[in-house]
Write an enzyme that holds these catalytic residues in place. Structure first.
Site, PDB file in Angstrom:
ATOM      1  N   ASP A   1       0.711  -1.256   0.359  1.00  0.00           N
ATOM      2  CA  ASP A   1       0.112  -0.571  -0.014  1.00  0.00           C
ATOM      3  C   ASP A   1       0.854   0.949   0.091  1.00  0.00           C
ATOM      4  O   ASP A   1       2.172   1.128  -0.220  1.00  0.00           O
ATOM      5  CB  ASP A   1      -1.007   0.109   0.900  1.00  0.00           C
ATOM      6  CG  ASP A   1      -1.270   1.425   1.251  1.00  0.00           C
ATOM      7  OD1 ASP A   1      -2.568   1.932   0.610  1.00  0.00           O
ATOM      8  OD2 ASP A   1      -1.914   1.456   2.466  1.00  0.00           O
ATOM      9  N   LEU A   2       0.491   2.631  -0.473  1.00  0.00           N
ATOM     10  CA  LEU A   2       1.227   3.622  -0.522  1.00  0.00           C
ATOM     11  C   LEU A   2       1.034   4.077   0.748  1.00  0.00           C
ATOM     12  O   LEU A   2       1.656   4.650   1.791  1.00  0.00           O
ATOM     13  CB  LEU A   2       0.709   4.657  -1.432  1.00  0.00           C
ATOM     14  CG  LEU A   2       1.779   5.739  -1.617  1.00  0.00           C
ATOM     15  CD1 LEU A   2       2.489   5.645  -1.941  1.00  0.00           C
ATOM     16  CD2 LEU A   2       0.840   6.391  -3.105  1.00  0.00           C
ATOM     17  N   ASP A   3       0.112   4.833   1.363  1.00  0.00           N
ATOM     18  CA  ASP A   3      -0.101   6.327   2.246  1.00  0.00           C
ATOM     19  C   ASP A   3      -0.119   5.060   3.103  1.00  0.00           C
ATOM     20  O   ASP A   3      -1.272   4.429   3.707  1.00  0.00           O
ATOM     21  CB  ASP A   3      -1.673   6.608   1.840  1.00  0.00           C
ATOM     22  CG  ASP A   3      -1.972   7.056   0.768  1.00  0.00           C
ATOM     23  OD1 ASP A   3      -0.759   7.915  -0.095  1.00  0.00           O
ATOM     24  OD2 ASP A   3      -3.170   7.475  -0.167  1.00  0.00           O
TER      25      ASP A   3
ATOM     26  N   THR B   1       1.067  10.153   4.167  1.00  0.00           N
ATOM     27  CA  THR B   1       0.374  10.978   3.331  1.00  0.00           C
ATOM     28  C   THR B   1      -1.096  11.091   4.066  1.00  0.00           C
ATOM     29  O   THR B   1      -1.530  11.761   4.191  1.00  0.00           O
ATOM     30  CB  THR B   1       0.704  10.684   2.246  1.00  0.00           C
ATOM     31  OG1 THR B   1       0.676   9.383   1.217  1.00  0.00           O
ATOM     32  CG2 THR B   1       1.195  11.775   1.110  1.00  0.00           C
TER      33      THR B   1
ATOM     34  N   LYS C   1      -8.581   5.012   6.681  1.00  0.00           N
ATOM     35  CA  LYS C   1      -7.525   4.713   5.976  1.00  0.00           C
ATOM     36  C   LYS C   1      -7.716   3.508   4.774  1.00  0.00           C
ATOM     37  O   LYS C   1      -8.843   2.791   4.643  1.00  0.00           O
ATOM     38  CB  LYS C   1      -6.193   4.353   6.731  1.00  0.00           C
ATOM     39  CG  LYS C   1      -5.449   5.542   7.785  1.00  0.00           C
ATOM     40  CD  LYS C   1      -5.080   5.124   8.639  1.00  0.00           C
ATOM     41  CE  LYS C   1      -4.661   6.463   9.196  1.00  0.00           C
ATOM     42  NZ  LYS C   1      -3.682   5.586  10.502  1.00  0.00           N
ATOM     43  N   GLY C   2      -7.029   3.550   3.556  1.00  0.00           N
ATOM     44  CA  GLY C   2      -8.078   2.468   2.847  1.00  0.00           C
ATOM     45  C   GLY C   2      -9.073   3.497   2.116  1.00  0.00           C
ATOM     46  O   GLY C   2      -9.032   2.583   0.690  1.00  0.00           O
ATOM     47  N   VAL C   3     -10.043   4.121   2.508  1.00  0.00           N
ATOM     48  CA  VAL C   3     -10.851   4.334   1.550  1.00  0.00           C
ATOM     49  C   VAL C   3     -10.963   4.956   0.326  1.00  0.00           C
ATOM     50  O   VAL C   3     -10.387   6.090   0.566  1.00  0.00           O
ATOM     51  CB  VAL C   3     -11.913   4.695   2.919  1.00  0.00           C
ATOM     52  CG1 VAL C   3     -13.939   4.836   2.800  1.00  0.00           C
ATOM     53  CG2 VAL C   3     -12.302   3.139   4.040  1.00  0.00           C
TER      54      VAL C   3
ATOM     55  N   ARG D   1     -11.277   8.833  -1.881  1.00  0.00           N
ATOM     56  CA  ARG D   1     -12.212   9.527  -2.529  1.00  0.00           C
ATOM     57  C   ARG D   1     -13.480   9.856  -1.870  1.00  0.00           C
ATOM     58  O   ARG D   1     -13.922  10.452  -0.858  1.00  0.00           O
ATOM     59  CB  ARG D   1     -11.334  10.292  -3.345  1.00  0.00           C
ATOM     60  CG  ARG D   1     -11.938  11.856  -2.664  1.00  0.00           C
ATOM     61  CD  ARG D   1     -11.129  12.658  -4.101  1.00  0.00           C
ATOM     62  NE  ARG D   1      -9.620  11.562  -4.704  1.00  0.00           N
ATOM     63  CZ  ARG D   1      -9.754  12.204  -5.610  1.00  0.00           C
ATOM     64  NH1 ARG D   1      -9.944  13.882  -6.417  1.00  0.00           N
ATOM     65  NH2 ARG D   1      -7.792  11.975  -6.125  1.00  0.00           N
TER      66      ARG D   1
ATOM     67  N   SER E   1      -2.914   0.578  -4.325  1.00  0.00           N
ATOM     68  CA  SER E   1      -2.902   1.829  -3.508  1.00  0.00           C
ATOM     69  C   SER E   1      -4.169   2.713  -3.798  1.00  0.00           C
ATOM     70  O   SER E   1      -5.533   2.023  -5.470  1.00  0.00           O
ATOM     71  CB  SER E   1      -1.972   3.117  -3.674  1.00  0.00           C
ATOM     72  OG  SER E   1      -3.421   3.995  -3.292  1.00  0.00           O
ATOM     73  N   ALA E   2      -5.276   2.465  -2.955  1.00  0.00           N
ATOM     74  CA  ALA E   2      -6.865   3.156  -2.937  1.00  0.00           C
ATOM     75  C   ALA E   2      -6.829   4.844  -3.363  1.00  0.00           C
ATOM     76  O   ALA E   2      -7.713   5.165  -4.091  1.00  0.00           O
ATOM     77  CB  ALA E   2      -7.227   3.476  -1.938  1.00  0.00           C
ATOM     78  N   SER E   3      -5.456   5.188  -3.784  1.00  0.00           N
ATOM     79  CA  SER E   3      -5.241   6.870  -4.455  1.00  0.00           C
ATOM     80  C   SER E   3      -5.202   6.990  -5.983  1.00  0.00           C
ATOM     81  O   SER E   3      -4.201   5.674  -6.533  1.00  0.00           O
ATOM     82  CB  SER E   3      -4.329   7.775  -3.522  1.00  0.00           C
ATOM     83  OG  SER E   3      -3.604   8.502  -4.221  1.00  0.00           O
ATOM     84  N   LYS E   4      -5.825   7.863  -6.090  1.00  0.00           N
ATOM     85  CA  LYS E   4      -5.989   8.407  -7.946  1.00  0.00           C
ATOM     86  C   LYS E   4      -4.517   9.030  -8.114  1.00  0.00           C
ATOM     87  O   LYS E   4      -4.107   9.400  -8.786  1.00  0.00           O
ATOM     88  CB  LYS E   4      -7.474   8.384  -8.238  1.00  0.00           C
ATOM     89  CG  LYS E   4      -8.456   8.129  -8.032  1.00  0.00           C
ATOM     90  CD  LYS E   4      -9.389   8.857  -8.816  1.00  0.00           C
ATOM     91  CE  LYS E   4     -10.517   8.160  -8.910  1.00  0.00           C
ATOM     92  NZ  LYS E   4     -11.776   8.466  -8.992  1.00  0.00           N
ATOM     93  N   ASN E   5      -3.616   9.267  -6.554  1.00  0.00           N
ATOM     94  CA  ASN E   5      -2.523  10.392  -6.738  1.00  0.00           C
ATOM     95  C   ASN E   5      -1.772   9.741  -6.911  1.00  0.00           C
ATOM     96  O   ASN E   5      -0.305   9.892  -6.873  1.00  0.00           O
ATOM     97  CB  ASN E   5      -2.486  11.505  -5.459  1.00  0.00           C
ATOM     98  CG  ASN E   5      -3.995  12.445  -5.800  1.00  0.00           C
ATOM     99  OD1 ASN E   5      -4.011  13.167  -6.948  1.00  0.00           O
ATOM    100  ND2 ASN E   5      -5.187  12.292  -5.237  1.00  0.00           N
TER     101      ASN E   5
ATOM    102  N   LYS F   1     -10.410  -1.315  -2.218  1.00  0.00           N
ATOM    103  CA  LYS F   1     -10.647  -1.963  -0.685  1.00  0.00           C
ATOM    104  C   LYS F   1     -11.863  -1.943  -0.080  1.00  0.00           C
ATOM    105  O   LYS F   1     -12.745  -0.511  -0.057  1.00  0.00           O
ATOM    106  CB  LYS F   1      -9.737  -1.541  -0.141  1.00  0.00           C
ATOM    107  CG  LYS F   1      -8.099  -1.790  -0.707  1.00  0.00           C
ATOM    108  CD  LYS F   1      -7.001  -0.941  -0.187  1.00  0.00           C
ATOM    109  CE  LYS F   1      -5.986  -0.531  -0.958  1.00  0.00           C
ATOM    110  NZ  LYS F   1      -4.696   0.013  -0.665  1.00  0.00           N
TER     111      LYS F   1
ATOM    112  N   GLU G   1       0.438  -3.166   4.540  1.00  0.00           N
ATOM    113  CA  GLU G   1      -0.952  -2.556   4.461  1.00  0.00           C
ATOM    114  C   GLU G   1      -1.488  -1.554   6.215  1.00  0.00           C
ATOM    115  O   GLU G   1      -0.961  -2.331   6.783  1.00  0.00           O
ATOM    116  CB  GLU G   1      -2.456  -3.572   4.560  1.00  0.00           C
ATOM    117  CG  GLU G   1      -3.383  -3.299   2.919  1.00  0.00           C
ATOM    118  CD  GLU G   1      -3.739  -1.775   2.809  1.00  0.00           C
ATOM    119  OE1 GLU G   1      -3.970  -0.670   3.929  1.00  0.00           O
ATOM    120  OE2 GLU G   1      -4.203  -1.503   1.673  1.00  0.00           O
ATOM    121  N   ASP G   2      -2.103  -0.102   6.242  1.00  0.00           N
ATOM    122  CA  ASP G   2      -1.999   0.053   7.531  1.00  0.00           C
ATOM    123  C   ASP G   2      -3.536   0.458   7.955  1.00  0.00           C
ATOM    124  O   ASP G   2      -3.707   1.106   9.075  1.00  0.00           O
ATOM    125  CB  ASP G   2      -1.271   1.180   7.130  1.00  0.00           C
ATOM    126  CG  ASP G   2      -1.914   2.564   6.458  1.00  0.00           C
ATOM    127  OD1 ASP G   2      -2.074   2.196   5.782  1.00  0.00           O
ATOM    128  OD2 ASP G   2      -2.449   3.628   6.965  1.00  0.00           O
TER     129      ASP G   2
END
Ligand code: BG6
Ligand code: MG
Length: 213
Positions: free
Chosen positions: A8-10, A16, A44-46, A48, A113-117, A144, A168-169
């Site tokens: 995972d990223l964030d 972040t 977290k992980g959810v 946007r 990652s769940a992020s678009k960024n 997720k 994962e966090d």
């Protein structure tokens, strides 16, 4: 034997998670809701959009579809203004050691990652070219806790799910890994991530002997 590493990223690679929290707090305040630490754990992980739905529910507020889209954009603008300041110093402890050990063992590394960024953030911290595959929210239909993100990552690195380890966090990310039949390493406290197979404080504490499981 575990052969693939999915990260995972964030909150796992870089710091972040606190930026997402700041930006959501700002938005929630507009709806007279004070976002709590417990809300932050749950978010977290959810994705946007799902995060905004959660916050509106907590604030007991409903808004038009147009306002919903505008709020998502405004939150992202605040978040990106914080990301703008990022550099390698925002990498979490142990990331370099983890990457060099994985390379030494010749293990494929994927981002899930769940992020678009995600790509922008990876570029900021200098890791964009260090993955064999990158799966972010732009590539999946179901976020997720659905396992789609991690299953796609496993497919792209060509390793069966049960031979992958996910780092994962978030509660939703650990659930996604477990339901995808992967070994789930929680980054954080076991009390926050009770379903993780094991928990460690950061990537640097990962014992690569675990791979023989
Ligand atoms: C996850 C974060 O990685 O990405 C969440 O843990 C965030 O907090 C989600 O909401 C979506 O991120 P973005 O960058 O697409 O808004
Ligand atoms: Mg995370």
């Amino acid at each position: 034997m575990k052969k693939g590493l999915i990260l995972d990223l964030d909150g796992v690679i870089c710091d972040t998670a606190k930026f997402h929290f700041e930006a959501w707090k700002h938005l929630a305040a507009e709806y007279h809701y004070s976002l709590t630490e417990a809300d932050n754990e749950a978010l977290k992980g959810v994705s946007r959009a799902d995060s905004l739905t959660f916050i509106l529910k907590q604030a007991n507020h409903s808004i038009s579809p147009e306002q919903f889209t505008s709020d998502l954009n405004r939150k992202n603008k605040w978040y990106l203004s914080l990301v703008e300041e990022m550099d390698q110093s925002f990498l979490l402890h142990g990331v370099f050691d983890f990457f060099s050990k994985a390379k030494e063992l010749n293990m494929p590394l994927a981002l899930g990652s769940a992020s678009k960024n995600a790509k922008l953030v990876l570029e900021k911290v200098g890791l964009l070219n260090h993955f064999n595959a990158i799966v972010d929210a732009n590539l999946v239909t179901n976020g997720k806790p659905n396992p789609e993100t991690f299953l796609k990552a496993a497919e792209l690195i060509n390793i069966p799910p049960n031979q992958c380890i996910v780092f994962e966090d978030s509660v939703s990310g650990i659930e996604a890994a477990i339901s995808g039949n992967m070994y789930a390493v929680g980054i954080g406290n076991a009390s926050d991530l009770p379903k993780a197979n094991i928990c460690i404080p950061d990537l640097g504490k990962f014992d690569f002997n675990t791979l023989t499981l």
